[in-house]
Design a protein around this motif. Structure first.
Motif, PDB file in Angstrom:
ATOM      1  N   ARG A 138      35.822  29.741  32.479  1.00  0.00           N
ATOM      2  CA  ARG A 138      36.630  29.291  31.395  1.00  0.00           C
ATOM      3  C   ARG A 138      36.532  30.304  30.278  1.00  0.00           C
ATOM      4  O   ARG A 138      37.634  30.669  29.326  1.00  0.00           O
ATOM      5  N   ILE A 139      35.378  30.781  29.856  1.00  0.00           N
ATOM      6  CA  ILE A 139      35.330  31.774  28.597  1.00  0.00           C
ATOM      7  C   ILE A 139      36.128  33.154  28.826  1.00  0.00           C
ATOM      8  O   ILE A 139      36.865  33.398  28.008  1.00  0.00           O
ATOM      9  N   VAL A 140      36.351  33.535  30.242  1.00  0.00           N
ATOM     10  CA  VAL A 140      36.990  34.753  30.517  1.00  0.00           C
ATOM     11  C   VAL A 140      38.467  34.304  30.129  1.00  0.00           C
ATOM     12  O   VAL A 140      39.247  35.160  29.906  1.00  0.00           O
ATOM     13  N   PHE A 141      39.050  33.144  30.709  1.00  0.00           N
ATOM     14  CA  PHE A 141      40.436  32.877  30.624  1.00  0.00           C
ATOM     15  C   PHE A 141      40.747  32.643  29.175  1.00  0.00           C
ATOM     16  O   PHE A 141      41.967  32.982  28.782  1.00  0.00           O
ATOM     17  N   PRO A 162      34.020  45.684  33.175  1.00  0.00           N
ATOM     18  CA  PRO A 162      35.336  45.608  33.187  1.00  0.00           C
ATOM     19  C   PRO A 162      35.763  44.897  34.668  1.00  0.00           C
ATOM     20  O   PRO A 162      36.677  44.241  34.676  1.00  0.00           O
ATOM     21  N   GLU A 163      35.293  45.577  35.664  1.00  0.00           N
ATOM     22  CA  GLU A 163      35.823  45.144  36.917  1.00  0.00           C
ATOM     23  C   GLU A 163      35.505  43.621  37.188  1.00  0.00           C
ATOM     24  O   GLU A 163      36.414  43.015  37.629  1.00  0.00           O
ATOM     25  N   ASN A 164      34.487  43.268  36.815  1.00  0.00           N
ATOM     26  CA  ASN A 164      33.845  41.845  36.819  1.00  0.00           C
ATOM     27  C   ASN A 164      34.610  40.959  36.046  1.00  0.00           C
ATOM     28  O   ASN A 164      35.185  39.721  36.291  1.00  0.00           O
ATOM     29  N   PHE A 165      35.132  41.437  34.769  1.00  0.00           N
ATOM     30  CA  PHE A 165      35.942  40.648  33.864  1.00  0.00           C
ATOM     31  C   PHE A 165      37.321  40.381  34.638  1.00  0.00           C
ATOM     32  O   PHE A 165      37.800  39.414  34.558  1.00  0.00           O
ATOM     33  N   ARG A 166      37.824  41.555  35.148  1.00  0.00           N
ATOM     34  CA  ARG A 166      39.255  41.530  35.861  1.00  0.00           C
ATOM     35  C   ARG A 166      39.297  40.455  36.747  1.00  0.00           C
ATOM     36  O   ARG A 166      40.075  39.738  36.960  1.00  0.00           O
ATOM     37  N   LYS A 167      38.080  40.557  37.721  1.00  0.00           N
ATOM     38  CA  LYS A 167      37.890  39.798  38.752  1.00  0.00           C
ATOM     39  C   LYS A 167      38.195  38.249  38.354  1.00  0.00           C
ATOM     40  O   LYS A 167      38.789  37.210  39.003  1.00  0.00           O
ATOM     41  N   ARG A 168      37.191  37.941  37.445  1.00  0.00           N
ATOM     42  CA  ARG A 168      36.930  36.375  36.940  1.00  0.00           C
ATOM     43  C   ARG A 168      38.480  36.249  36.247  1.00  0.00           C
ATOM     44  O   ARG A 168      38.672  34.977  36.373  1.00  0.00           O
ATOM     45  N   LEU A 169      38.880  36.969  35.445  1.00  0.00           N
ATOM     46  CA  LEU A 169      40.290  36.502  35.052  1.00  0.00           C
ATOM     47  C   LEU A 169      41.336  36.327  36.062  1.00  0.00           C
ATOM     48  O   LEU A 169      42.133  35.332  35.834  1.00  0.00           O
ATOM     49  N   GLN A 170      41.392  37.063  36.928  1.00  0.00           N
ATOM     50  CA  GLN A 170      42.162  36.784  38.091  1.00  0.00           C
ATOM     51  C   GLN A 170      42.065  35.429  38.790  1.00  0.00           C
ATOM     52  O   GLN A 170      42.977  35.042  38.979  1.00  0.00           O
ATOM     53  N   LYS A 171      40.868  35.330  39.074  1.00  0.00           N
ATOM     54  CA  LYS A 171      40.323  34.080  39.546  1.00  0.00           C
ATOM     55  C   LYS A 171      40.816  32.836  38.856  1.00  0.00           C
ATOM     56  O   LYS A 171      41.441  32.024  39.212  1.00  0.00           O
ATOM     57  N   SER A 172      40.295  32.951  37.586  1.00  0.00           N
ATOM     58  CA  SER A 172      40.717  31.801  36.731  1.00  0.00           C
ATOM     59  C   SER A 172      42.275  31.597  36.572  1.00  0.00           C
ATOM     60  O   SER A 172      42.666  30.432  36.574  1.00  0.00           O
ATOM     61  N   ARG A 173      42.881  32.515  36.396  1.00  0.00           N
ATOM     62  CA  ARG A 173      44.293  32.107  36.183  1.00  0.00           C
ATOM     63  C   ARG A 173      45.106  31.938  37.570  1.00  0.00           C
ATOM     64  O   ARG A 173      46.114  31.237  37.600  1.00  0.00           O
ATOM     65  N   LYS A 174      44.517  32.227  38.595  1.00  0.00           N
ATOM     66  CA  LYS A 174      44.880  31.629  39.879  1.00  0.00           C
ATOM     67  C   LYS A 174      44.691  30.352  39.906  1.00  0.00           C
ATOM     68  O   LYS A 174      45.754  29.520  40.439  1.00  0.00           O
ATOM     69  N   LEU A 175      43.632  29.811  39.641  1.00  0.00           N
ATOM     70  CA  LEU A 175      43.159  28.411  39.654  1.00  0.00           C
ATOM     71  C   LEU A 175      43.939  27.354  38.665  1.00  0.00           C
ATOM     72  O   LEU A 175      44.473  26.571  38.950  1.00  0.00           O
TER      73      LEU A 175
END
Length: 265
Positions: A138-141, A162-175
């Motif tokens: 949620r915080i990443v999104f 940065p890699e973990n941030f991008r992965k979390r952002l991609q996952k949150s956006r997908k959901l």
């Protein structure tokens, strides 16, 4: 200018402290209301975060922008706080979907305040979707997709790579994107759900209280003409800025007057 203001605060100048607080209180509130959904919870969190900023002001070393440092304190508080009133009744995307599709014959709301309440419904619903995400996603999104903070700054705020941030952002956006596409009539007109047709139910369940709106009474800008109906970014960015009318400095003034804050700086 900023360095001098902080220096004056550390020297005990109350006017400088008031100016500093008022320069960041809405920033903190906008993050909190999106993360917590509930206005009262967001107000409480904002006051606690501002207090943490003040009492830790001497630790700011200027290695990053001051607002970035404030965001770091705010996100750390929000992610680690105890369960909120909303989280005590946790909801998943599947449960949310079932609720949105449970009404067979919804009735339109046609009273004079329909436009205002439809905005309240739309804002509340899309922000409630964020509660289906884990706190970390949620915080990443919010940082990446709603506040549009650059990834190199956002990963510094929440202290991940940065890699973990991008992965979390991609996952949150997908959901979020999947849920919107399958359920939201604003995002995808093929879906039957319409904000206006949920107003009666929201009023009956007290999710909308006309005399105490959670969102639109406190939105500074809402440009409906700019809304991108089929865009995730458009839906969330068009919430506008949430302006809380509380005087957070005044609420902290008793502590400031007693010099308890200055003693902790």
């Amino acid at each position: 200018m900023e360095e001098q203001l902080i220096k004056s605060c550390l020297e005990g100048d109350k006017r400088s402290l008031e100016k500093l607080i008022k320069s960041i209180d809405q920033l903190v509130y906008n993050l909190s209301i999106r993360f917590l959904w509930n206005k009262a919870d967001a107000e409480d969190a904002t006051q606690e975060i501002l207090l943490k900023v003040i009492t830790n002001l001497s630790k700011y070393q200027g290695k990053s922008k001051f607002n970035t440092w404030v965001y770091r304190i705010a996100t750390n508080y929000l992610i680690n706080q105890k369960k909120t009133s909303f989280e005590k009744r946790p909801i998943s995307f599947s449960q949310f979907s079932e609720e949105l599709n449970s009404i067979n014959d919804p009735v339109s709301y046609d009273l004079p305040d329909s436009g205002l309440l439809e905005k309240e419904m739309k804002t509340g619903c899309t922000l409630a979707m964020l509660q289906c995400l884990s706190r970390e996603l949620r915080i990443v999104f919010i940082l990446g997709s709603i506040l549009k903070i650059k990834s190199n700054v956002a990963c510094e705020i929440i202290e991940i790579s940065p890699e973990n941030f991008r992965k979390r952002l991609q996952k949150s956006r997908k959901l979020i994107g999947s849920f919107l596409n399958s359920n939201c009539g604003v995002y995808n007109t093929a879906n039957k759900c319409r904000c206006n047709k949920r107003i009666h139910i929201a009023i009956a369940s007290k999710r909308i209280v006309k005399e105490d709106l959670n969102f639109v009474d406190n939105i500074d800008v809402y440009n409906e003409e700019m809304e991108e109906l089929n865009s995730m970014t458009g839906i969330y960015s068009n919430h506008g800025d949430f302006i809380n009318k509380s005087d957070f400095y005044k609420e902290l003034n008793q502590l400031i007057a007693s010099k308890r804050i200055f003693n902790e700086i």
